[in-house]
Design a protein around this motif. Structure first.
Motif, short mmCIF file in Angstrom:
data_model
loop_
_atom_site.label_atom_id
_atom_site.label_comp_id
_atom_site.label_asym_id
_atom_site.label_seq_id
_atom_site.Cartn_x
_atom_site.Cartn_y
_atom_site.Cartn_z
N PHE A 249 0.94 -1.40 0.22
CA PHE A 249 -0.10 -0.02 0.25
C PHE A 249 0.98 1.26 -0.06
CE2 PHE A 249 -2.72 -2.97 2.79
CZ PHE A 249 -3.27 -3.66 1.75
N THR A 250 1.99 1.07 -0.78
CA THR A 250 2.76 2.39 -1.06
C THR A 250 2.91 2.46 -2.64
OG1 THR A 250 5.00 1.15 -1.24
CG2 THR A 250 4.12 1.72 1.05
N ASN A 251 3.74 3.35 -3.20
CA ASN A 251 3.95 3.62 -4.31
C ASN A 251 5.55 2.78 -4.84
OD1 ASN A 251 5.61 5.50 -3.02
ND2 ASN A 251 6.09 6.62 -5.08
N ALA A 252 5.89 2.01 -4.00
CA ALA A 252 7.18 1.48 -4.33
C ALA A 252 7.02 0.36 -5.27
CB ALA A 252 7.78 0.93 -2.85
N LYS A 253 8.03 -0.14 -5.85
CA LYS A 253 8.22 -1.29 -6.73
C LYS A 253 8.04 -2.40 -5.66
CE LYS A 253 11.09 -3.89 -9.80
NZ LYS A 253 12.73 -3.79 -10.66
N LEU A 254 7.38 -3.56 -6.08
CA LEU A 254 7.09 -4.84 -5.60
C LEU A 254 7.40 -5.88 -6.26
CD1 LEU A 254 3.26 -4.37 -4.26
CD2 LEU A 254 5.51 -3.98 -3.03
N GLY A 255 8.42 -6.64 -5.52
CA GLY A 255 9.14 -7.79 -6.24
C GLY A 255 7.88 -8.86 -6.36
N MET A 256 7.89 -9.71 -7.05
CA MET A 256 6.88 -10.71 -7.31
C MET A 256 6.67 -11.65 -6.20
SD MET A 256 7.23 -12.10 -11.31
CE MET A 256 8.78 -12.37 -11.08
N HIS A 257 5.45 -11.77 -5.80
CA HIS A 257 5.45 -12.42 -4.43
C HIS A 257 4.00 -13.13 -4.52
CE1 HIS A 257 3.04 -8.47 -4.49
NE2 HIS A 257 2.33 -9.04 -3.53
N ASN A 258 3.50 -13.98 -3.76
CA ASN A 258 2.26 -14.64 -3.09
C ASN A 258 1.81 -13.90 -2.29
OD1 ASN A 258 4.45 -17.10 -3.79
ND2 ASN A 258 2.75 -17.50 -5.23
N ASP A 259 0.47 -13.70 -2.18
CA ASP A 259 -0.07 -13.03 -1.22
C ASP A 259 -0.40 -13.76 -0.02
OD1 ASP A 259 -0.34 -10.60 -2.73
OD2 ASP A 259 -2.42 -10.30 -2.05
N LEU A 260 -0.24 -13.34 1.24
CA LEU A 260 -0.61 -13.69 2.47
C LEU A 260 0.10 -15.13 2.94
CD1 LEU A 260 -4.40 -12.67 2.87
CD2 LEU A 260 -2.24 -11.15 3.37
N PRO A 261 1.27 -15.21 2.65
CA PRO A 261 2.01 -16.49 3.25
C PRO A 261 2.18 -16.31 4.98
CG PRO A 261 3.43 -15.08 2.26
CD PRO A 261 2.31 -14.36 1.93
N GLN A 262 1.76 -15.34 5.34
CA GLN A 262 1.69 -15.26 6.83
C GLN A 262 0.67 -16.05 7.39
OE1 GLN A 262 0.96 -12.94 4.71
NE2 GLN A 262 -0.11 -11.08 5.65
N TYR A 263 -0.51 -16.53 6.55
CA TYR A 263 -1.52 -17.47 6.78
C TYR A 263 -1.18 -18.81 6.74
CZ TYR A 263 -5.21 -13.77 7.59
OH TYR A 263 -5.75 -12.83 8.06
N GLU A 264 -1.43 -19.76 7.69
CA GLU A 264 -1.33 -21.07 7.45
C GLU A 264 -1.72 -21.77 6.00
OE1 GLU A 264 1.03 -23.21 8.96
OE2 GLU A 264 1.50 -22.16 10.66
N HIS A 265 -3.15 -21.21 6.16
CA HIS A 265 -3.82 -21.44 4.74
C HIS A 265 -3.89 -20.29 4.04
CE1 HIS A 265 -6.69 -23.58 2.32
NE2 HIS A 265 -7.67 -22.70 2.73
N MET A 266 -3.12 -20.33 2.90
CA MET A 266 -3.13 -19.08 2.04
C MET A 266 -4.12 -19.15 0.87
SD MET A 266 0.98 -19.57 0.83
CE MET A 266 0.92 -18.20 -0.60
N PRO A 267 -4.65 -18.04 0.87
CA PRO A 267 -5.70 -17.74 -0.08
C PRO A 267 -5.51 -18.34 -1.41
CG PRO A 267 -5.39 -15.64 0.88
CD PRO A 267 -4.34 -16.51 1.30
N GLY A 268 -6.41 -19.16 -2.01
CA GLY A 268 -6.32 -19.85 -3.31
C GLY A 268 -6.27 -19.09 -4.47
N ILE A 269 -7.27 -18.09 -4.57
CA ILE A 269 -7.20 -17.12 -5.98
C ILE A 269 -7.30 -15.80 -5.37
CG2 ILE A 269 -8.43 -16.77 -8.07
CD1 ILE A 269 -9.60 -19.58 -8.12
N ILE A 270 -6.39 -15.00 -6.16
CA ILE A 270 -6.35 -13.57 -5.87
C ILE A 270 -7.00 -13.06 -7.04
CG2 ILE A 270 -4.21 -13.48 -6.75
CD1 ILE A 270 -3.96 -10.80 -4.86
#
Length: 440
Positions: A249-270
């Protein structure tokens, strides 16, 4: 795919009975004693069975032959296919009302009541399937079609695996996302099924003509099943926020990532919806297939693959709410390998997120640099096979979040660029896909 092996049938009977057996399959009762099982039929019964067998010829729904072997029953169906049915499995899956609820589609037989040494006393084949009298005194009836779908053959196993999850198709830098129309997905279930299958196979698609409102993603998800909530709520405005609670939630460049790996059950589809795009240079999306990269790593650098697939990594997220629908305060920690494989050594999850990869590492100090080397090599493969494009207002990119990675180029701090993200669990997506396949 399956090759039918020659069925060995040794019948102890008269010469006339052998001749009868050559002309038509025999339907006989199986008398199984603890010392072994032998087929016993009278000549009169054989004659009657020949008539029944002729009626079964060409009938795909019947069971026309069976023979006990040690701990299993070999069977032949009316369509010529064959199967092997373990005794204990057959007894465990008795379909009678005492053992199975037709209404709830669930097993009522308790594991405490299952004897692992159970075996048939008699077996009767017929047009409808099998009837088994068991050594524990119970009688079971099994429909032929039900048995054929579960007969432990390569074909039966493959069909069930496809019902569970469609085979994935890895892709590299030449990939083009398939296009779908938002309104068509909301109104045409055949198109929705096509999108669901595309997402399972390729892990990526672009939805065009999305309404320019912040809940367009959640509304499409609710049409499919349920929104996967996180501590960011049902949807997240990905904008340059003051007092931000996430690097995204900034204007910085974001490296490629998966969302929410801080969750034991990561979301399936974004669902990544472009409400408004930055007009100048910047804000471009970068996407890659983590499955493709993982297999490249396994093939070319097997030791690096082993390290990333067997070493747990901590992911964490701690913060406060920016909006009323977010959790006021949160602190998440999860721990698993960057590349997760199942019991068949198939890649089932990728978890890469440099922003929330924890500084804590559950490793001996002397192994840390070797881990970084493997992680960096995987990172290089991910970027070498990425695609770059710029979404326009009304575009919504959908990605398999436990497979594909996404990032973005940085943009000007005062830009009105507005992206919305929301999530759908794979359990719900596959559930809807199976129901639509049954319908169509």
């Amino acid at each position: 795919m399956t090759s039918q092996r020659c069925f060995r049938a040794v019948l102890t009977a008269t010469g006339a009975l052998r001749a009868a057996a050559r002309s038509a399959p025999l339907i006989a009762s199986v008398r199984a004693a603890s010392s072994g099982a032998k087929r016993s039929v009278s000549l009169a019964a054989a004659a009657r069975q020949q008539v029944t067998a002729r009626q079964h010829e060409g009938t795909a729904n019947g069971v026309v032959w069976s023979a006990p072997r040690e701990d299993l029953l070999e069977v032949r169906f009316g369509d010529g296919s064959e199967g092997r049915l373990p005794f204990v499995w057959l007894r465990d899956n008795c379909q009678c009302p005492q053992c199975f609820s037709v209404e709830a589609l669930g097993r009522k037989l308790l594991l405490d009541d299952l004897n692992l040494e159970v075996h048939p006393k008699t077996v009767q084949e017929g047009t409808n399937g099998l009837t088994v009298d068991w050594s524990d005194g119970h009688r079971s009836e099994y429909p032929a079609q039900w048995l054929r779908e579960r007969a432990f053959t390569p074909n039966a196993l493959a069909k069930q695996k496809m019902k569970y999850a469609v085979r994935k198709e890895p892709w590299g830098a030449e990939h083009c996302l398939r296009n779908f129309d938002y309104n068509t997905l909301m109104s045409d279930d055949r198109e929705l099924l096509d999108w669901l299958l595309t997402m399972e196979r390729q892990g990526s698609a672009m939805v065009r003509n999305t309404p320019r409102k912040d809940v367009a993603g959640p509304e499409l998800i609710e049409h499919i099943a349920y929104v996967k909530q996180s501590h960011y709520g049902p949807h997240s405005p990905v904008i340059n926020r003051p007092n931000t609670n996430n690097v995204a939630f900034t204007n910085a460049k974001l490296g490629m990532h998966n969302d929410l790996p801080q969750y034991e059950h990561m979301p399936g589809i974004i669902f990544i919806q472009c409400v408004e795009q930055h007009p100048g240079a910047g804000g471009e999306s970068v996407v890659t297939d983590g499955l493709f990269a993982a297999e490249e790593l396994r093939r070319n650098c097997p030791e690096d693959f082993r390290i990333l697939a067997t070493t747990d990594m901590y992911f964490w997220d701690k913060g406060h709410a920016n909006y009323s629908w977010e959790m006021p305060e949160f602190h998440k920690i999860a721990k698993f390998p960057v590349i997760r494989v199942n019991g068949n050594n198939e890649v089932v999850q990728i978890a890469v997120n440099n922003a929330i990869r924890d500084s804590h590492m559950d490793l001996p100090a002397h192994e840390v640099k070797r881990y970084y080397a493997a992680y960096k090599r995987f990172h290089e493969i991910l970027y070498a096979n990425a695609i770059t494009f710029k979404m326009e207002a009304g575009d919504m990119m959908t990605l398999d979040n436990v497979r594909c990675l996404h990032g973005r180029e940085g943009y000007e701090a005062n830009s009105a660029r507005h992206i919305e993200s929301s999530y759908l669990d794979w359990d719900e997506a596959r559930c809807r896909r199976r129901r639509l396949q049954e319908q169509y």
